[in-house]
Design an enzyme around this catalytic site. Structure first.
Site, PDB file in Angstrom:
ATOM      1  N   THR A  94       1.834  -5.832  -4.088  1.00  0.00           N
ATOM      2  CA  THR A  94       0.881  -5.152  -4.962  1.00  0.00           C
ATOM      3  C   THR A  94       1.289  -5.253  -6.435  1.00  0.00           C
ATOM      4  OG1 THR A  94       0.120  -2.928  -5.564  1.00  0.00           O
ATOM      5  CG2 THR A  94       2.199  -3.043  -4.420  1.00  0.00           C
ATOM      6  N   ASP A  95       0.306  -5.112  -7.325  1.00  0.00           N
ATOM      7  CA  ASP A  95       0.612  -5.068  -8.761  1.00  0.00           C
ATOM      8  C   ASP A  95       1.305  -3.757  -9.146  1.00  0.00           C
ATOM      9  OD1 ASP A  95      -1.561  -3.342  -8.462  1.00  0.00           O
ATOM     10  OD2 ASP A  95      -2.743  -4.198 -10.105  1.00  0.00           O
ATOM     11  N   GLU A  96       1.282  -2.763  -8.226  1.00  0.00           N
ATOM     12  CA  GLU A  96       1.826  -1.446  -8.587  1.00  0.00           C
ATOM     13  C   GLU A  96       3.342  -1.483  -8.784  1.00  0.00           C
ATOM     14  OE1 GLU A  96      -0.008   1.878  -6.581  1.00  0.00           O
ATOM     15  OE2 GLU A  96      -1.801   0.701  -6.128  1.00  0.00           O
ATOM     16  N   TYR A 141       5.241   4.876  -2.960  1.00  0.00           N
ATOM     17  CA  TYR A 141       4.613   3.665  -2.405  1.00  0.00           C
ATOM     18  C   TYR A 141       5.063   2.428  -3.177  1.00  0.00           C
ATOM     19  CZ  TYR A 141       1.039   0.007  -1.952  1.00  0.00           C
ATOM     20  OH  TYR A 141       0.405  -1.208  -1.783  1.00  0.00           O
ATOM     21  N   LYS A 143       7.354  -0.834  -2.023  1.00  0.00           N
ATOM     22  CA  LYS A 143       6.876  -2.225  -2.065  1.00  0.00           C
ATOM     23  C   LYS A 143       7.788  -3.068  -2.975  1.00  0.00           C
ATOM     24  CE  LYS A 143       3.631  -3.855  -0.450  1.00  0.00           C
ATOM     25  NZ  LYS A 143       3.391  -4.482   0.884  1.00  0.00           N
ATOM     26  N   ASN A 188      -6.100  -3.834  -7.111  1.00  0.00           N
ATOM     27  CA  ASN A 188      -6.858  -3.036  -6.122  1.00  0.00           C
ATOM     28  C   ASN A 188      -7.985  -3.847  -5.489  1.00  0.00           C
ATOM     29  OD1 ASN A 188      -5.587  -1.059  -8.007  1.00  0.00           O
ATOM     30  ND2 ASN A 188      -6.585   0.407  -6.654  1.00  0.00           N
ATOM     31  N   ASP A 226      -4.830  16.335 -11.100  1.00  0.00           N
ATOM     32  CA  ASP A 226      -4.401  14.937 -11.191  1.00  0.00           C
ATOM     33  C   ASP A 226      -3.311  14.628 -10.163  1.00  0.00           C
ATOM     34  OD1 ASP A 226      -4.442  12.387 -12.147  1.00  0.00           O
ATOM     35  OD2 ASP A 226      -3.787  12.880 -14.183  1.00  0.00           O
TER      36      ASP A 226
HETATM   37  P1  NAD Z   1      -4.005  -0.577   5.319  1.00  0.00           P
HETATM   38  O1  NAD Z   1      -3.314   0.732   5.163  1.00  0.00           O
HETATM   39  O2  NAD Z   1      -5.492  -0.619   5.401  1.00  0.00           O
HETATM   40  O3  NAD Z   1      -3.456  -1.318   6.632  1.00  0.00           O
HETATM   41  C1  NAD Z   1      -2.088  -1.346   6.969  1.00  0.00           C
HETATM   42  C2  NAD Z   1      -1.964  -1.863   8.393  1.00  0.00           C
HETATM   43  O4  NAD Z   1      -0.567  -1.906   8.717  1.00  0.00           O
HETATM   44  C3  NAD Z   1      -2.644  -0.964   9.439  1.00  0.00           C
HETATM   45  O5  NAD Z   1      -3.381  -1.746  10.346  1.00  0.00           O
HETATM   46  C4  NAD Z   1      -1.481  -0.276  10.128  1.00  0.00           C
HETATM   47  O6  NAD Z   1      -1.752   0.065  11.487  1.00  0.00           O
HETATM   48  C5  NAD Z   1      -0.387  -1.319  10.013  1.00  0.00           C
HETATM   49  N1  NAD Z   1       0.954  -0.717  10.059  1.00  0.00           N
HETATM   50  C6  NAD Z   1       1.406   0.344   9.342  1.00  0.00           C
HETATM   51  N2  NAD Z   1       2.680   0.634   9.682  1.00  0.00           N
HETATM   52  C7  NAD Z   1       3.041  -0.278  10.610  1.00  0.00           C
HETATM   53  C8  NAD Z   1       4.237  -0.501  11.353  1.00  0.00           C
HETATM   54  N3  NAD Z   1       5.312   0.298  11.182  1.00  0.00           N
HETATM   55  N4  NAD Z   1       4.286  -1.528  12.224  1.00  0.00           N
HETATM   56  C9  NAD Z   1       3.195  -2.336  12.410  1.00  0.00           C
HETATM   57  N5  NAD Z   1       2.030  -2.144  11.764  1.00  0.00           N
HETATM   58  C10 NAD Z   1       1.955  -1.134  10.877  1.00  0.00           C
HETATM   59  O7  NAD Z   1      -3.456  -1.475   4.114  1.00  0.00           O
HETATM   60  P2  NAD Z   1      -4.227  -2.557   3.217  1.00  0.00           P
HETATM   61  O8  NAD Z   1      -4.917  -1.857   2.118  1.00  0.00           O
HETATM   62  O9  NAD Z   1      -4.969  -3.468   4.095  1.00  0.00           O
HETATM   63  O10 NAD Z   1      -2.982  -3.321   2.589  1.00  0.00           O
HETATM   64  C11 NAD Z   1      -2.373  -4.399   3.289  1.00  0.00           C
HETATM   65  C12 NAD Z   1      -1.208  -4.926   2.455  1.00  0.00           C
HETATM   66  O11 NAD Z   1      -1.663  -5.360   1.185  1.00  0.00           O
HETATM   67  C13 NAD Z   1      -0.130  -3.878   2.183  1.00  0.00           C
HETATM   68  O12 NAD Z   1       1.117  -4.492   2.283  1.00  0.00           O
HETATM   69  C14 NAD Z   1      -0.413  -3.420   0.765  1.00  0.00           C
HETATM   70  O13 NAD Z   1       0.762  -3.001   0.129  1.00  0.00           O
HETATM   71  C15 NAD Z   1      -0.959  -4.701   0.153  1.00  0.00           C
HETATM   72  N6  NAD Z   1      -1.912  -4.509  -0.961  1.00  0.00           N
HETATM   73  C16 NAD Z   1      -2.994  -3.684  -0.801  1.00  0.00           C
HETATM   74  C17 NAD Z   1      -3.908  -3.565  -1.863  1.00  0.00           C
HETATM   75  C18 NAD Z   1      -5.142  -2.713  -1.741  1.00  0.00           C
HETATM   76  O14 NAD Z   1      -5.884  -2.575  -2.714  1.00  0.00           O
HETATM   77  N7  NAD Z   1      -5.453  -2.148  -0.572  1.00  0.00           N
HETATM   78  C19 NAD Z   1      -3.688  -4.272  -3.063  1.00  0.00           C
HETATM   79  C20 NAD Z   1      -2.573  -5.105  -3.159  1.00  0.00           C
HETATM   80  C21 NAD Z   1      -1.687  -5.225  -2.108  1.00  0.00           C
HETATM   81  P1  TYD Z   2      -6.649   4.511  -4.819  1.00  0.00           P
HETATM   82  O1  TYD Z   2      -7.891   3.958  -4.220  1.00  0.00           O
HETATM   83  O2  TYD Z   2      -5.867   5.533  -4.055  1.00  0.00           O
HETATM   84  O3  TYD Z   2      -5.725   3.259  -5.194  1.00  0.00           O
HETATM   85  P2  TYD Z   2      -4.352   3.209  -6.092  1.00  0.00           P
HETATM   86  O4  TYD Z   2      -3.864   4.571  -6.337  1.00  0.00           O
HETATM   87  O5  TYD Z   2      -3.439   2.454  -5.194  1.00  0.00           O
HETATM   88  O6  TYD Z   2      -4.726   2.480  -7.336  1.00  0.00           O
HETATM   89  O7  TYD Z   2      -7.016   5.149  -6.217  1.00  0.00           O
HETATM   90  C1  TYD Z   2      -7.681   4.387  -7.219  1.00  0.00           C
HETATM   91  C2  TYD Z   2      -7.780   5.258  -8.458  1.00  0.00           C
HETATM   92  O8  TYD Z   2      -8.669   6.360  -8.155  1.00  0.00           O
HETATM   93  C3  TYD Z   2      -6.454   5.890  -8.864  1.00  0.00           C
HETATM   94  O9  TYD Z   2      -6.424   5.963 -10.293  1.00  0.00           O
HETATM   95  C4  TYD Z   2      -6.520   7.296  -8.270  1.00  0.00           C
HETATM   96  C5  TYD Z   2      -8.005   7.630  -8.329  1.00  0.00           C
HETATM   97  N1  TYD Z   2      -8.526   8.527  -7.257  1.00  0.00           N
HETATM   98  C6  TYD Z   2      -9.332   9.607  -7.600  1.00  0.00           C
HETATM   99  O10 TYD Z   2      -9.631   9.850  -8.777  1.00  0.00           O
HETATM  100  N2  TYD Z   2      -9.798  10.394  -6.582  1.00  0.00           N
HETATM  101  C7  TYD Z   2      -9.492  10.189  -5.290  1.00  0.00           C
HETATM  102  O11 TYD Z   2      -9.935  10.976  -4.400  1.00  0.00           O
HETATM  103  C8  TYD Z   2      -8.685   9.065  -4.943  1.00  0.00           C
HETATM  104  C9  TYD Z   2      -8.321   8.766  -3.524  1.00  0.00           C
HETATM  105  C10 TYD Z   2      -8.218   8.248  -5.983  1.00  0.00           C
END
Ligand code: NAD
Ligand code: TYD
Length: 353
Positions: free
Chosen positions: A134-136, A159, A163, A188, A289
């Site tokens: 992630t970019d985070e 988190y 990562k 995101n 917040d």
């Molecule tokens: P998600 O939470 O939707 O899915 C995570 C999956 O991992 C689930 O299916 C869960 O069952 C599985 N999992 C969790 N713990 C586990 C374990 N101990 N063993 C086996 N499986 C397990 O997550 P996502 O949003 O699809 O993100 C996927 C990846 O991409 C992550 O590594 C996240 O850090 C990265 N990522 C996500 C975003 C985003 O915007 N969602 C952006 C950049 C990077």
């Molecule tokens: P989120 O979707 O949780 O992604 P991330 O924190 O990993 O960027 O949140 C996106 C943005 O929205 C973040 O600035 C937090 C904000 N947010 C709210 O304002 N209300 C909410 O209920 C949630 C879940 C997030």
């Protein structure tokens, strides 16, 4: 029958993972795709109904924290590559349960690296460990800049710290053992099958049900949103073409203040639900917040664009509309994932607001 390649995709039942699995299973029938997932609250096999019968797809339920199980799995399946997405992924949950994030995101990643190292001994150059991050990890931007691949790591939430740690371990296994690793750090994502704890699907669900839409603080925080299918295309390109040891940033070049995004979403939902314009915006509720809330993320994806020719395909307004259409057409999925444990999570998370 042994196919051209066996790839273990971890976290394939989650949001991004299910899109990655679907893409690889359908685009590459010559590969065997093994989806390894624990099926936590965020993992859902309903995300993969359309491909679950395909011959080149196999689901294995398992926990990456369990090293003995992972070692056995690699010895049995002999994968040629791993695309690692399994993670605890929600910042708010990492604030209330940080240890779970250390276990899955750090220990789980190291377990996979160890199993891959043992399985690939002597053939490191033919096998690849792709870590999806992630970019985070780069922390928060306050000025005009953007994150590049050279930006110093500065994570702020449990988190992002977990990562960042997993990224360091993946690089350490290249530097120490010579494994072929690649990493991408993405902004995101949004799109279908997104669990409604994250901002966009949570807001869609609440607007649909005429419930308050919680916006943290003043809604001034900025995120760079990318259509999940564009992320998947980047993962495909990087998996097949990146040089060993490379990192790529992936981002939408699409920054939105949370409050502006929610207003746009309210307008789209008013139209889709035939509500009087302005109705849904009345649901916007400013709440307490998030602790340590990063102000702004923005990705410079020039390296990926120039070296591998990737660019996002969808404009945000179009992508958001498609996303709303998907949620409105998939009420059953939404109702299923928001029943049971979700209700408790929601009241714990938002009760103090
Ligand atoms: P998600 O939470 O939707 O899915 C995570 C999956 O991992 C689930 O299916 C869960 O069952 C599985 N999992 C969790 N713990 C586990 C374990 N101990 N063993 C086996 N499986 C397990 O997550 P996502 O949003 O699809 O993100 C996927 C990846 O991409 C992550 O590594 C996240 O850090 C990265 N990522 C996500 C975003 C985003 O915007 N969602 C952006 C950049 C990077
Ligand atoms: P989120 O979707 O949780 O992604 P991330 O924190 O990993 O960027 O949140 C996106 C943005 O929205 C973040 O600035 C937090 C904000 N947010 C709210 O304002 N209300 C909410 O209920 C949630 C879940 C997030």
């Amino acid at each position: 029958m042994r196919t051209e390649k066996t790839i273990i995709i971890t976290g394939g039942a989650g949001f991004i993972g299910s899109h990655v699995v679907r893409h690889f299973v359908t685009r590459y029938p010559q590969y065997t795709i093994i989806n390894l997932d624990k099926l936590t609250y965020a993992g859902n096999l309903a995300n993969l109904r359309d491909i679950e019968e395909k011959e080149n797809y196999k689901f294995i339920k398992g926990d990456i924290i369990d090293a003995a199980f992972i070692d056995r799995l690699f010895a049995e399946q002999k994968p040629d590559a791993v695309i690692h997405l399994a993670a605890e992924s929600h910042v708010d949950r990492s604030i209330s349960s940080p240890v779970e994030f250390v276990m899955t995101n750090v220990v789980g990643t190291v377990n996979l690296l160890n199993a891959a190292k043992a399985c690939w001994k002597g053939v490191y150059d033919k096998c690849r460990f792709y870590h999806v991050s992630t970019d985070e990890v780069y922390g928060a931007l306050t000025g005009d800049g953007m994150f590049t691949e050279e930006t110093r790591y500065d994570p702020h939430s449990p988190y992002s710290a977990s990562k960042a740690s997993s990224d360091h371990f993946v690089r350490a296994y290249r530097d120490t053992f010579g494994m072929d690793i690649v990493i991408s750090n993405c902004s995101n994502n949004y799109g279908s099958f997104h669990f409604p704890e994250k901002l966009i699907p949570l807001a869609i669900n609440n607007i649909k049900n005429s419930k308050p839409v919680p916006v943290y603080g003043k809604g001034e925080n900025i995120r760079d949103w990318l259509w999940v299918e564009d992320h998947v295309k980047a993962i495909d390109l990087i998996f097949h073409n990146a040089k060993a040891g490379t990192t790529y940033n992936v981002g939408g070049h699409n920054e939105w203040k949370n409050i502006d995004l929610i207003r746009l979403l309210c307008n789209i939902m008013d139209r889709k639900l035939s509500r009087v314009p302005g109705t849904s915006a009345q649901l916007i509720t400013f709440v307490k917040d998030r602790a340590g809330h990063d102000l702004r993320y923005a990705i410079n994806a020039t390296k990926l664009q120039q070296e591998l020719g990737w660019k996002p395909s969808l404009q945000f307004e179009e992508g958001l509309e498609k996303t709303v259409d998907w949620y409105l057409a998939n009420e059953e999925w939404l109702d299923q994932v928001t029943s049971g444990a979700y209700q408790k999570y929601y009241s714990d998370q938002y009760s103090e607001s």
